[in-house]
Design an enzyme around this catalytic site. Structure first.
Site, short mmCIF file in Angstrom:
data_model
loop_
_atom_site.label_atom_id
_atom_site.label_comp_id
_atom_site.label_asym_id
_atom_site.label_seq_id
_atom_site.Cartn_x
_atom_site.Cartn_y
_atom_site.Cartn_z
N CYS A 8 0.82 -1.23 0.00
CA CYS A 8 0.00 0.00 0.00
C CYS A 8 0.85 1.27 0.00
CB CYS A 8 -0.92 0.02 1.22
SG CYS A 8 -2.19 -1.22 1.13
N1 COA Z 1 -20.22 -9.11 6.88
C1 COA Z 1 -20.66 -9.39 8.12
N2 COA Z 1 -19.84 -9.64 9.15
C2 COA Z 1 -18.52 -9.63 8.92
C3 COA Z 1 -17.98 -9.36 7.64
C4 COA Z 1 -18.89 -9.11 6.60
N3 COA Z 1 -18.48 -8.84 5.34
N4 COA Z 1 -16.65 -9.40 7.72
C5 COA Z 1 -16.34 -9.71 8.98
N5 COA Z 1 -17.46 -9.84 9.71
C6 COA Z 1 -17.59 -10.22 11.12
C7 COA Z 1 -16.35 -10.95 11.63
O1 COA Z 1 -16.39 -12.32 11.24
C8 COA Z 1 -16.49 -10.76 13.12
O2 COA Z 1 -17.42 -11.67 13.58
P1 COA Z 1 -17.26 -12.33 15.05
O3 COA Z 1 -17.34 -11.17 15.98
O4 COA Z 1 -18.40 -13.26 15.11
O5 COA Z 1 -15.92 -13.00 15.04
C9 COA Z 1 -17.09 -9.36 13.22
O6 COA Z 1 -17.65 -9.07 11.94
C10 COA Z 1 -16.07 -8.29 13.57
O7 COA Z 1 -14.94 -8.47 12.74
P2 COA Z 1 -13.63 -7.59 12.87
O8 COA Z 1 -12.61 -8.15 11.94
O9 COA Z 1 -13.26 -7.47 14.33
O10 COA Z 1 -14.16 -6.20 12.36
P3 COA Z 1 -13.46 -4.81 12.38
O11 COA Z 1 -14.33 -3.86 13.07
O12 COA Z 1 -12.01 -4.90 12.83
O13 COA Z 1 -13.46 -4.39 10.83
C11 COA Z 1 -11.89 -4.20 9.01
C12 COA Z 1 -12.74 -5.16 9.88
C13 COA Z 1 -11.10 -5.04 8.02
C14 COA Z 1 -12.85 -3.30 8.26
C15 COA Z 1 -10.97 -3.36 9.89
O14 COA Z 1 -10.33 -4.17 10.85
C16 COA Z 1 -9.92 -2.62 9.10
O15 COA Z 1 -10.20 -1.92 8.17
N6 COA Z 1 -8.66 -2.73 9.55
C17 COA Z 1 -7.53 -2.01 8.97
C18 COA Z 1 -7.06 -2.68 7.76
C19 COA Z 1 -5.90 -1.97 7.12
O16 COA Z 1 -5.63 -0.84 7.32
N7 COA Z 1 -5.22 -2.68 6.28
C20 COA Z 1 -4.10 -2.12 5.63
C21 COA Z 1 -3.80 -2.96 4.49
S1 COA Z 1 -4.62 -2.53 3.07
#
Ligand code: COA
Length: 378
Positions: free
Chosen positions: A156
């Site tokens: 990225c």
């Molecule tokens: N639809 C519904 N539920 C979903 C889902 C979807 N598409 N994707 C994940 N979930 C669920 C997960 O399985 C989890 O379920 P659980 O609580 O039963 O285990 C729950 O939602 C929460 O997941 P989590 O991963 O903790 O969510 P989050 O709030 O951390 O959001 C991201 C996920 C990826 C959006 C977030 O972590 C993010 O953007 N992180 C930074 C990434 C980044 O900067 N990357 C850089 C590289 S490009």
């Protein structure tokens, strides 16, 4: 040392717009079929049923509302879940080179330059479609640029790292005009079958034209952003990985298919990277003698709306207005290295000559790159 300016930017956007609802509908169908096909194993406890995705979760957790992909049909086909791309012959322009040329032409037009004015092309992106010959050299030939060209990958952060390379080449006299290109075909590395990853990315290509100020158009002609400084930092982390590589076919045991696609521990990435980025920017600005309150705009990497708000608030010490840290996630999703440049390309109006702004990327590695800018002229 010569002063370096950005005199043009370009953006290629694929035609295939995909809403969260469309993506969720496709994955829901695929998930239901997978669960049916594996009902016996699920009943025996040999594997667990896959969960259904939700549009509401995607928007709330990430700020992503929509994305563009290079092949909408293949991505949304529940029996395929990846783009369908025609294999091109060696006498044809490769797909990555093609989108680079489109973005490059816009940047050249904006700067009032011809391709023959360019003497360095740097292609930086998260995934290259082949090992060699370099996509950058193919683009150099397709455009009719001179000099040298090469590819590089810092995931990225590829755009800001490539911009620093370009700035250094200009300052050292190795080039007079450098094109930095970021062809991100992220739909090739996205696991559209996994609900934690399917919504994250979109495809796009950006271009930035860098020139030495003494070679750029005379004062008063054309837009110019002086690069006041660049700073890069890396710190190893396994939290974002893509293990696709040329040794995969030799490895025993063979890797899981999902290991050859993007994967991350998103929550941990957000927790670790936000403070690192805010501190990196604070120190970079302080070392350059620029008070944070003088920064008119932050074009941050576009991965997560909440992360960008947190970083901007930590840096500025107050809530940030949407126009101060523009977000393109609602339309483009995460386009990897292209994201901060798309924000810069589309949202740089309203800044006056002499005012300061920051372009900043962060991501896998971990890697962080910042570019301090001052608008020289409109
Ligand atoms: N639809 C519904 N539920 C979903 C889902 C979807 N598409 N994707 C994940 N979930 C669920 C997960 O399985 C989890 O379920 P659980 O609580 O039963 O285990 C729950 O939602 C929460 O997941 P989590 O991963 O903790 O969510 P989050 O709030 O951390 O959001 C991201 C996920 C990826 C959006 C977030 O972590 C993010 O953007 N992180 C930074 C990434 C980044 O900067 N990357 C850089 C590289 S490009």
């Amino acid at each position: 040392l010569s002063r370096v300016v950005i005199t043009g930017t370009g953006l290629f956007t694929p035609e295939g717009g995909v809403t969260n609802d469309e993506l969720v509908a496709s994955l829901t169908t695929a998930t239901q079929r997978w669960n049916e096909d594996h009902s016996a194993e699920i009943a025996r406890g040999d594997c667990t049923a896959r969960d259904i995705p939700s549009s509401k979760f995607i928007l709330r957790a990430s700020g992503v509302g929509h994305r563009y992909v290079i092949d909408k049909e293949g991505v949304l086909d529940p029996t395929r879940m990846r783009p369908r791309l025609r294999k091109r012959g060696e006498d044809e322009l490769s797909l990555q080179a093609e989108i680079c040329v489109a973005a490059a032409r816009e940047a050249l037009a904006q700067a009032g330059r011809e391709a023959s004015d360019i003497d360095a092309v740097v292609v930086g992106c998260s995934n290259l479609q082949r090992a060699y010959p370099a996509v950058a050299i193919e683009v150099q030939a397709a455009l009719g640029a001179r000099g040298f060209a090469y590819d590089m990958n810092v995931a990225c952060s590829s755009a800001t790292f490539a911009i620093q390379n370009g700035v250094d080449a200009l300052r050292c006299g190795h080039a007079r005009r450098v094109l930095v290109l970021n062809p991100e075909l992220t739909s090739g590395h996205t696991n559209f079958e996994a609900r934690e990853f399917h919504f994250i990315f979109g495809d796009a290509c950006t271009a930035v034209l860098l020139e030495r100020e003494d070679d750029a158009a005379p004062a008063g002609v054309g837009e110019a952003w002086e690069v006041l400084g660049t700073r890069l930092v890396t710190q190893f982390s396994n939290n974002i990985r893509n293990d696709a590589g040329f040794l995969n076919r030799c490895e025993e045991p063979a890797r899981e298919p999902r290991e050859l696609l993007f994967r991350q521990n998103g929550r941990q990435v957000a927790n670790e990277v936000c403070p690192m980025v805010a501190e990196h920017l604070r120190v970079h600005l302080a070392d350059a003698g620029i008070p944070v309150e003088r920064v008119k705009r932050l074009w941050l990497h576009q991965a997560n709306l909440g992360m960008n708000r947190t970083i901007a608030k930590t840096l500025l010490g107050r809530e940030v207005l949407p126009e101060e840290a523009p977000v393109i996630l609602d339309e483009y999703a995460n386009t990897s290295s292209a994201g901060s440049v798309i924000a810069f390309h589309k949202h740089r109006g309203g800044i006056g000559a002499g005012e300061h702004a920051v372009l900043c990327s962060f991501g896998a590695g971990y890697s962080i790159g910042s570019v301090l800018l001052r608008k020289l002229r409109d």
